[in-house]
Design an enzyme around this catalytic site. Structure first.
Site, short mmCIF file in Angstrom:
data_model
loop_
_atom_site.label_atom_id
_atom_site.label_comp_id
_atom_site.label_asym_id
_atom_site.label_seq_id
_atom_site.Cartn_x
_atom_site.Cartn_y
_atom_site.Cartn_z
N HIS A 25 0.85 -1.26 0.09
CA HIS A 25 0.02 -0.04 0.13
C HIS A 25 0.94 1.08 -0.03
O HIS A 25 0.68 2.05 -0.69
CB HIS A 25 -0.84 0.05 1.41
CG HIS A 25 -1.73 1.18 1.22
ND1 HIS A 25 -2.96 1.17 0.86
CD2 HIS A 25 -1.55 2.39 2.09
CE1 HIS A 25 -3.47 2.40 1.14
NE2 HIS A 25 -2.38 3.22 1.58
N GLU A 26 1.90 1.39 0.99
CA GLU A 26 2.67 2.49 1.10
C GLU A 26 3.66 2.50 -0.20
O GLU A 26 3.94 3.55 -0.53
CB GLU A 26 3.30 2.32 2.25
CG GLU A 26 2.58 2.46 3.70
CD GLU A 26 1.63 3.65 3.78
OE1 GLU A 26 2.14 4.58 2.98
OE2 GLU A 26 0.63 3.25 4.24
N HIS A 29 1.91 4.59 -2.85
CA HIS A 29 2.05 5.85 -2.78
C HIS A 29 3.63 6.60 -3.14
O HIS A 29 3.92 7.54 -3.79
CB HIS A 29 1.92 6.45 -1.31
CG HIS A 29 0.51 6.04 -0.69
ND1 HIS A 29 -0.35 6.77 -1.44
CD2 HIS A 29 -0.06 5.57 0.45
CE1 HIS A 29 -1.51 6.57 -0.85
NE2 HIS A 29 -1.23 5.80 0.28
#
Length: 377
Positions: A25-26, A29
């Site tokens: 998920h990170e 980003h």
């Protein structure tokens, strides 16, 4: 006989589910930020005090932190929720300021924020695509083969040979579509649209309830009409078609998640069914003990839910940021910093309250409160 995966396997399974999904998920980003030239100052798995880490040649600190329930990427210039220029930001040299999150246009900031949940959905699509390629897709038509005596279908007058075309106004194409709809709605009234002898008909029914118990002792109330399929159709899925099947399955799971959330909000489903980290850990251990296929499917489910939850329009979540960016796009100026600050404080309190609530739910499901009441009594 009730089986238990054991505490060590449960902890290992939880780490294998949450750790990689938070990282990916990170990473979404981070990669989007890299694409648009934003410098990442920190990439953390977990919150709080750093346990271990390393700084790469770009100046990004990659680290593990004390509380492993989440993670974050901190970009240069990400100094306030409104992403507005601040005295600290204005003091930066122009070359450094150009690499900050604040310096990027709105559409790039929105992509960077959305990339985390998108990565979670992509993880699920890849896993479900692999399943489709390996095992094929069940496309059994929604034609009734058998009707259980005394069931909801029998009471409604449904007969073998009828082809169900809709449930509650929602189109039904396969037997799996029908099962997905009914399982989430025990004891709920529903309109059944079907075709008999070439003529379209409809009838009202009340979905029945069946109590199931798995080998770990977990009990589930699921809805059923009380019909069996007329045979089974398992279709091979090619390599090029598999991503489409994976995408379609992901969309079906998201729809089921929205349905379940809607039932909780409207009171048709108990809030006691909401689970938190302890419940995820329990289920992770159980699925890992059942084998790699079950465990991989759980990872896909958790990844979808992680992406979905992060897109909710709650300040402090990715969806909250995107909501404020949408407002900024319409107003052609950012939301005032004071409004953003109070919104994010409220969002943080709401998230913490929800975490506390689901943790208490988990403890209740594990029998902690009954045990304490017994000790006190």
């Amino acid at each position: 006989m009730i089986q238990s995966p054991g505490i060590l396997l449960t902890i290992l399974a939880f780490a294998l589910v949450i750790g990689p999904l938070v990282f990916l998920h990170e990473l979404g980003h981070y990669l989007a930020g890299r694409l648009f030239g934003v410098k990442a100052e920190e990439f953390s798995i977990g919150f709080g005090r750093e346990i271990a880490g390393i700084t790469d040649r770009r100046g990004t600190r990659w680290k593990f932190s004390l509380l492993p329930l989440g993670g974050y990427v901190r970009f240069a210039g990400d100094m306030n929720p409104a992403s507005q220029p601040s005295p600290e930001w204005l003091q930066l040299p122009a070359s450094e300021r150009a690499k900050t999150f604040q310096a990027k246009p709105l559409w790039q900031r929105a992509i960077i924020v959305a990339a985390g949940p998108i990565m979670n959905f992509l993880v699920a699509i890849v896993i479900l695509s692999a399943f489709a390629f390996m095992f094929g897709e069940n496309r059994t038509p929604s034609v009734i083969g058998t009707v259980i005596e005394g069931s909801a279908a029998a009471k409604a007058g449904l007969q073998p040979g009828d082809r169900i075309t809709g449930l509650g106004g929602r189109a039904v194409e396969t037997y799996a579509d029908m099962v997905q709809f009914t399982q989430l709605r025990p004891n709920e009234p529903v309109r059944v649209d079907f075709v008999r002898g070439g003529a379209a008909r409809s009838v009202d029914a009340v979905i029945g309830t069946r109590l199931e118990r798995d080998r770990f002792g977990n009990e589930f109330k699921i809805g059923q009409l009380g019909i069996g399929a007329a045979g089974s159709t398992q279709v091979p899925v090619g390599l090029l078609e598999a991503p489409l099947v994976g995408l379609r399955t992901t969309a079906d799971i998201v729809r089921m998640t929205v349905d379940g959330l809607g039932q909780i909000i409207t009171g048709r489903r108990s809030v006691a069914e909401l689970g938190g980290p302890l419940k995820i850990a329990q289920v992770s251990g159980e699925r890992l003990s059942m084998g790699p296929i079950e465990f991989a499917f759980l990872i896909a489910l958790v990844s979808i839910n992680l992406g979905f939850i992060n897109l909710l329009p709650v300040p402090v979540l990715d969806g909250g940021h995107l909501l404020f960016y949408a407002v900024e796009a319409v107003r052609r100026r950012p939301v005032e910093p004071q409004v953003m600050e109070w919104a994010f404080r409220g969002g943080m309190l709401a998230v913490l309250a929800l975490m506390l609530f689901v943790t208490l739910n988990d403890l209740g499901a594990f029998g902690v409160w009954r045990h304490l009441a017994g000790l006190i009594g």
